[in-house]
Design a protein around this motif. Structure first.
Motif, short mmCIF file in Angstrom:
data_model
loop_
_atom_site.label_atom_id
_atom_site.label_comp_id
_atom_site.label_asym_id
_atom_site.label_seq_id
_atom_site.Cartn_x
_atom_site.Cartn_y
_atom_site.Cartn_z
N ILE A 1 74.21 75.58 -28.62
CA ILE A 1 72.77 75.30 -28.64
C ILE A 1 72.15 76.07 -29.81
O ILE A 1 72.51 77.22 -30.07
CB ILE A 1 72.09 75.75 -27.32
CG1 ILE A 1 72.64 74.97 -26.13
CG2 ILE A 1 70.57 75.58 -27.40
CD1 ILE A 1 72.08 75.44 -24.78
N VAL A 2 71.22 75.41 -30.49
CA VAL A 2 70.38 76.08 -31.49
C VAL A 2 68.94 76.00 -30.98
O VAL A 2 68.44 74.91 -30.69
CB VAL A 2 70.48 75.41 -32.88
CG1 VAL A 2 69.52 76.09 -33.86
CG2 VAL A 2 71.91 75.49 -33.41
N TRP A 3 68.30 77.17 -30.85
CA TRP A 3 66.90 77.22 -30.43
C TRP A 3 65.99 77.29 -31.66
O TRP A 3 66.20 78.14 -32.54
CB TRP A 3 66.64 78.43 -29.54
CG TRP A 3 67.19 78.31 -28.15
CD1 TRP A 3 66.57 77.82 -27.04
CD2 TRP A 3 68.50 78.74 -27.71
NE1 TRP A 3 67.41 77.91 -25.95
CE2 TRP A 3 68.59 78.46 -26.33
CE3 TRP A 3 69.60 79.31 -28.36
CZ2 TRP A 3 69.72 78.74 -25.58
CZ3 TRP A 3 70.74 79.59 -27.63
CH2 TRP A 3 70.80 79.31 -26.25
N HIS A 4 65.01 76.41 -31.72
CA HIS A 4 64.03 76.39 -32.81
C HIS A 4 62.73 77.01 -32.28
O HIS A 4 62.02 76.40 -31.48
CB HIS A 4 63.78 74.96 -33.28
CG HIS A 4 64.98 74.30 -33.88
ND1 HIS A 4 65.08 74.00 -35.22
CD2 HIS A 4 66.15 73.90 -33.32
CE1 HIS A 4 66.25 73.43 -35.45
NE2 HIS A 4 66.92 73.36 -34.32
N CYS A 5 62.45 78.23 -32.72
CA CYS A 5 61.27 78.96 -32.22
C CYS A 5 60.01 78.56 -32.99
O CYS A 5 60.09 78.06 -34.12
CB CYS A 5 61.51 80.46 -32.32
SG CYS A 5 63.00 81.01 -31.44
N ASP A 6 58.86 78.81 -32.38
CA ASP A 6 57.58 78.38 -32.97
C ASP A 6 57.33 78.99 -34.34
O ASP A 6 56.67 78.38 -35.19
CB ASP A 6 56.42 78.77 -32.04
CG ASP A 6 56.36 77.88 -30.80
OD1 ASP A 6 56.99 76.79 -30.82
OD2 ASP A 6 55.70 78.26 -29.82
N GLU B 1 61.54 88.59 -30.02
CA GLU B 1 60.34 88.67 -30.86
C GLU B 1 59.81 87.27 -31.20
O GLU B 1 58.60 87.06 -31.32
CB GLU B 1 60.67 89.43 -32.14
CG GLU B 1 59.44 89.76 -32.97
CD GLU B 1 59.79 90.61 -34.18
OE1 GLU B 1 59.10 90.48 -35.21
OE2 GLU B 1 60.75 91.41 -34.11
N ALA B 2 60.72 86.30 -31.32
CA ALA B 2 60.32 84.92 -31.67
C ALA B 2 59.98 84.10 -30.43
O ALA B 2 59.73 82.90 -30.54
CB ALA B 2 61.44 84.25 -32.46
N ASN B 3 59.98 84.73 -29.25
CA ASN B 3 59.63 84.06 -27.99
C ASN B 3 60.56 82.88 -27.71
O ASN B 3 60.13 81.74 -27.55
CB ASN B 3 58.16 83.59 -28.04
CG ASN B 3 57.60 83.31 -26.65
OD1 ASN B 3 58.21 83.67 -25.64
ND2 ASN B 3 56.45 82.66 -26.60
N VAL B 4 61.86 83.18 -27.65
CA VAL B 4 62.87 82.13 -27.50
C VAL B 4 62.71 81.31 -26.22
O VAL B 4 63.11 80.14 -26.16
CB VAL B 4 64.29 82.75 -27.59
CG1 VAL B 4 64.61 83.62 -26.36
CG2 VAL B 4 65.35 81.66 -27.76
N ASP B 5 62.09 81.90 -25.20
CA ASP B 5 61.92 81.16 -23.93
C ASP B 5 61.01 79.95 -24.08
O ASP B 5 61.03 79.05 -23.24
CB ASP B 5 61.36 82.09 -22.85
CG ASP B 5 62.40 83.13 -22.40
OD1 ASP B 5 63.61 82.81 -22.47
OD2 ASP B 5 62.01 84.24 -22.01
N PRO C 1 69.46 75.56 -19.74
CA PRO C 1 69.25 76.71 -18.86
C PRO C 1 68.46 77.80 -19.56
O PRO C 1 68.30 77.77 -20.79
CB PRO C 1 70.68 77.17 -18.55
CG PRO C 1 71.45 76.74 -19.75
CD PRO C 1 70.84 75.47 -20.23
N PRO C 2 67.97 78.78 -18.81
CA PRO C 2 67.30 79.92 -19.45
C PRO C 2 68.29 80.68 -20.34
O PRO C 2 69.51 80.53 -20.23
CB PRO C 2 66.87 80.80 -18.26
CG PRO C 2 66.98 79.93 -17.06
CD PRO C 2 68.01 78.90 -17.35
#
Length: 324
Positions: A252-257, A46-50, A230-231
């Motif tokens: 890894i920590v992903w920071h979404c928009d 939902e947060a568009n992690v890609d 990586p994806p």
């Protein structure tokens, strides 16, 4: 690099997780493991992690800078946890319902006391004016770090309140720059969360300092970018952690928009940590602490020690040693 999300709550895994009844690789004495499945967490989708920014998950303890008695101050993480009896009731409920939801807490009686200065973390839910626990049965929060409290002596070692400064490790302004060790004004760090890493934190996976000359730093969350991650795919991530030099990180920590944070760490994938020299410990570093005239110029703490080393360069962070 832009300022990224503040770590106030427990960060969910980027994958849907499952619980295995076997000894944890992460916590001694814990007889279960939380493992990632192939399915990406709906929160991440939902947060568009890609399209998110991938940053290194650091292995230390979480800190926060906010006001205390009207001045910028370092705060240590202190989650309010249930008493043993309440914990037993909660775990029994979880086993029978596969979830901690709908469990009835008595916040006044079921939780251990905390110092009067304790504050709940941002976004903690409240009921009747009182903070209530999350799905894990904890109430995340903070306590101010005071020199008089020996429990937080390593936190205290990286701040000088008389100078209003903290010892910070951060990337240089350009991608190819070395890391830099600097004295940052606490006012500039206000409302940020940071990770305290070093000799006496979490078994010191980065190999910093020594027992005789301990070294600790604050690292702003989201500041250490992961190059060419990586994806978000279970098998590709597992291969990256195992084979890529850039994969020698705890996670890894992903920071979404939209501000959402999601993570994965090696234990989710059944991998050891640390495994070889961590990537951060192998990076070159320069000391940039020009401090003539500052209050810590005359002190005897870590800030004063690094002031003496202004301009020194080291080929690896692991090689940084205090001058005796």
């Amino acid at each position: 690099m832009p300022r990224l999300g503040s770590v106030q709550q427990k960060i969910p895994c980027v994958f849907v997780t499952d619980v295995k009844e076997e000894a944890s690789r992460k916590r001694d004495g814990q007889q279960f493991q939380v493992v990632a499945t192939e399915d990406v967490n709906p929160i991440a989708l939902e947060a568009n992690v890609d399209c998110a920014i991938a940053t290194e998950k650091l292995d230390g303890t979480c800190c926060y800078v906010t006001l205390h008695r009207g001045e910028p101050h370092l705060w240590a993480r202190l989650d309010r946890k249930p008493t043993k009896q309440a914990e037993k009731r909660f775990r029994k409920h979880q086993r029978s319902h596969k979830s901690g939801k709908d469990f009835s807490w008595n916040v006044e009686e079921d939780f251990k006391s905390v110092p009067e200065t304790w504050i709940p973390a941002h976004r903690v839910k409240h009921q009747d004016g009182r903070p209530i626990p999350d799905e894990n049965g904890h109430i995340p929060g903070w306590v101010p770090v005071e020199k008089s409290n020996k429990q937080y002596c390593w936190h205290s070692s990286v701040v000088d309140y008389s100078a209003g400064a903290a010892l910070v490790l951060r990337p240089g302004s350009e991608d190819q720059d070395p890391l830099e060790i600097t004295a940052a004004p606490l006012a500039d760090l206000q409302e940020q969360t940071l990770e305290l890493i070093g000799t006496n934190v979490n078994g010191n996976p980065y190999g910093l300092g020594s027992k005789k000359q301990p070294v600790h730093f604050l690292v702003p969350h989201g500041s250490v970018a992961v190059g060419d991650p990586p994806p978000v795919d279970l098998q590709q991530l597992r291969s990256w952690f195992r084979e890529s030099p850039a994969g020698r990180v705890e996670g890894i920590v992903w920071h979404c928009d939209d501000g959402t944070l999601v993570k994965v760490h090696r234990h989710h994938l059944g991998l050891r940590w640390p495994d070889g020299d961590p990537c951060l410990a192998s990076r070159p570093v320069v000391v940039r602490c020009p401090g003539a005239g500052h209050a810590y110029d005359h002190g005897d703490g870590l800030l004063a020690s690094f002031l003496e080393m202004d301009g020194r360069r080291f080929s690896r962070l692991q090689d940084v040693q205090l001058e005796v």
